[in-house]
Design a protein around this motif. Sequence first.
Motif, PDB file in Angstrom:
ATOM      1  N   UNK A 202       2.525  -3.355 -11.426  1.00  0.00           N
ATOM      2  CA  UNK A 202       1.288  -3.332 -10.797  1.00  0.00           C
ATOM      3  C   UNK A 202       0.063  -3.773 -11.916  1.00  0.00           C
ATOM      4  N   UNK A 203      -0.883  -4.012 -11.113  1.00  0.00           N
ATOM      5  CA  UNK A 203      -2.002  -4.467 -12.150  1.00  0.00           C
ATOM      6  C   UNK A 203      -2.483  -3.482 -13.310  1.00  0.00           C
ATOM      7  N   UNK A 204      -2.023  -2.137 -13.247  1.00  0.00           N
ATOM      8  CA  UNK A 204      -2.478  -1.148 -14.173  1.00  0.00           C
ATOM      9  C   UNK A 204      -1.447  -0.456 -14.588  1.00  0.00           C
ATOM     10  N   UNK A 205      -0.070  -1.136 -14.658  1.00  0.00           N
ATOM     11  CA  UNK A 205       0.883  -0.429 -15.223  1.00  0.00           C
ATOM     12  C   UNK A 205       2.186  -0.973 -14.833  1.00  0.00           C
ATOM     13  N   UNK A 206       3.387  -0.256 -15.290  1.00  0.00           N
ATOM     14  CA  UNK A 206       4.627  -0.616 -14.970  1.00  0.00           C
ATOM     15  C   UNK A 206       5.450   0.760 -14.685  1.00  0.00           C
ATOM     16  N   UNK A 207       6.363   0.823 -13.752  1.00  0.00           N
ATOM     17  CA  UNK A 207       7.206   2.246 -13.648  1.00  0.00           C
ATOM     18  C   UNK A 207       8.703   1.716 -13.548  1.00  0.00           C
TER      19      UNK A 207
ATOM     20  N   UNK B 100       0.985  -1.235   0.117  1.00  0.00           N
ATOM     21  CA  UNK B 100      -0.019   0.003   0.008  1.00  0.00           C
ATOM     22  C   UNK B 100       0.860   1.144  -0.275  1.00  0.00           C
ATOM     23  N   UNK B 101       2.064   1.229   0.784  1.00  0.00           N
ATOM     24  CA  UNK B 101       2.899   2.235   0.847  1.00  0.00           C
ATOM     25  C   UNK B 101       3.626   2.732  -0.461  1.00  0.00           C
ATOM     26  N   UNK B 102       4.069   1.441  -1.190  1.00  0.00           N
ATOM     27  CA  UNK B 102       4.704   1.675  -2.371  1.00  0.00           C
ATOM     28  C   UNK B 102       3.841   2.074  -3.473  1.00  0.00           C
ATOM     29  N   UNK B 103       2.562   1.695  -3.425  1.00  0.00           N
ATOM     30  CA  UNK B 103       1.639   2.122  -4.377  1.00  0.00           C
ATOM     31  C   UNK B 103       1.268   3.748  -4.140  1.00  0.00           C
TER      32      UNK B 103
ATOM     33  N   UNK C 215       4.702  -7.025  -8.462  1.00  0.00           N
ATOM     34  CA  UNK C 215       6.134  -7.499  -8.427  1.00  0.00           C
ATOM     35  C   UNK C 215       7.099  -6.040  -8.373  1.00  0.00           C
ATOM     36  N   UNK C 216       8.220  -6.106  -7.371  1.00  0.00           N
ATOM     37  CA  UNK C 216       9.224  -5.186  -7.294  1.00  0.00           C
ATOM     38  C   UNK C 216      10.562  -5.812  -7.537  1.00  0.00           C
ATOM     39  N   UNK C 217      11.313  -5.192  -8.811  1.00  0.00           N
ATOM     40  CA  UNK C 217      12.569  -6.095  -9.050  1.00  0.00           C
ATOM     41  C   UNK C 217      13.740  -4.979  -9.373  1.00  0.00           C
TER      42      UNK C 217
END
Length: 459
Positions: A313-318, A276-279, A294-296
């Motif tokens: 995330x379920x809605x994209x990538x950063x 939740x914090x990451x989001x 996923x975090x890599x």
Amino acid sequence: MKRIIGVLCALAVFVCAGAFAFAASEDVPGFIRVGIGQYGSSLYYLDFPEGFAIYEYENGEIYLKESYPDVARAELVCQDGYINVYDEYGEELFISYGDTSRYFIGSTDMENGTFSEGGRTWRGGLMLYRCGSGYSYINVLSLEKYLYGVLPKEMSSSYPAEALKAQAVCARSYAARTVLSGGKHSAQGYDVCASQDCQVYGGMSCESAKCSSAAADTAGMLVYYNGAPVSCYYSANNGGWIESSQEIWGGGAGYLQAKKDDFNPDDNWEVAFTDEQLKSILRSAGHNIGNIQKVQITKRTAGGSVLEMEFTGDAGKAVINRDRIRFLFGSSVMRSLKFDLTENGYETVTKTIREPVEKEKSIALDQYYVLDRTGEVMVLNLNEVVAKSLSDALVIKKAETVTVEKTVQEKSGYDGIKISGRGFGHGVGMSQTGAREMASQGYGYQDILKYYFIGVTVQ
Ligand SMILES: [Zn+2]
């Protein structure tokens, strides 16, 4: 007569005294302009224990224009673009307009004298530069004395003398390079600011005898590479590996090379973030990638600093790079880029549980009941009554709740990521704690600088 001194100075190009003599060399400018604050139009009282003077700044030189040794207190009024200075009897000493950075006020002794304002004490002089609706407050002082106010802010004065001297040469090299290259903050009217962006500077109020000695003992010394003075970068702790500027910032410099550091002491740290914090951290930086999946870590330097991190995330990538990673999490939380990542959010375990299920049960009854369309309930006599049609009647059946076994996937441990890091800062150039260690083992400041900056000379 006195009231137009500033205006007079602006008009009459009279050859007053020559340039104010500061200890300077070709590579070390005599003085520096340090932005110490931003003020609106207002009134200030200033104390000048060694007397009040007016100076002119032109083409990097300072000229003494007028000296008032008996004026120890002055009132400064900034209004409508004018700067007026009065003595304590209300007599005008100085008025300036237009180019507010050309004339400035200060102690009669620019090298060793001081002035105070609002409980803070500074060396040298005070320049005001009109900036938007307010003014930049600029402390103009000898570059060597400026280092007295930098050292205690950049390195603990409890460090050994040789480490402090290495730091003094680094700070001087940075300041000299910045002034000679035209100043990092020329748009605001000064060369360097007083924050971490350039070098932290606390004025005379923060000076310590040990730090001042380290600066004085190395006066005029700079770090040279290929015959030219260079900027010396440093960080608190490099986690055991000196990073190259090429890998960390993408700009190569021959003296900023990578190698293992044999002196840097351990400095390990740990921090955790929930999904939740990451989001929310990512969202606040403009990356709306939904729920974290996923975090890599996708790219590192040879020394282990993370250069690229990928969040799915379920809605994209950063994808976040280099310094942006520390900036994203906060550089005091994410103390360095040398870290490992444990992702626990998606570790799953298989479990068997019993789950309640509602099940229809057939029961034998002596009597059946019928609810007709009018809501009336009647006993159904199977021998006598026959419904006109099925749609005319609703048959009530009995249900019961039973439990059944079921296999499910569940998250284990904590939700999110755990980061285990080493060091504090970017890791390029000198490690301050490594310098402390070298000094305590008997190395001199020149050894320290030559260990961290490859192929340099100190002179
Ligand atoms: Zn700055």
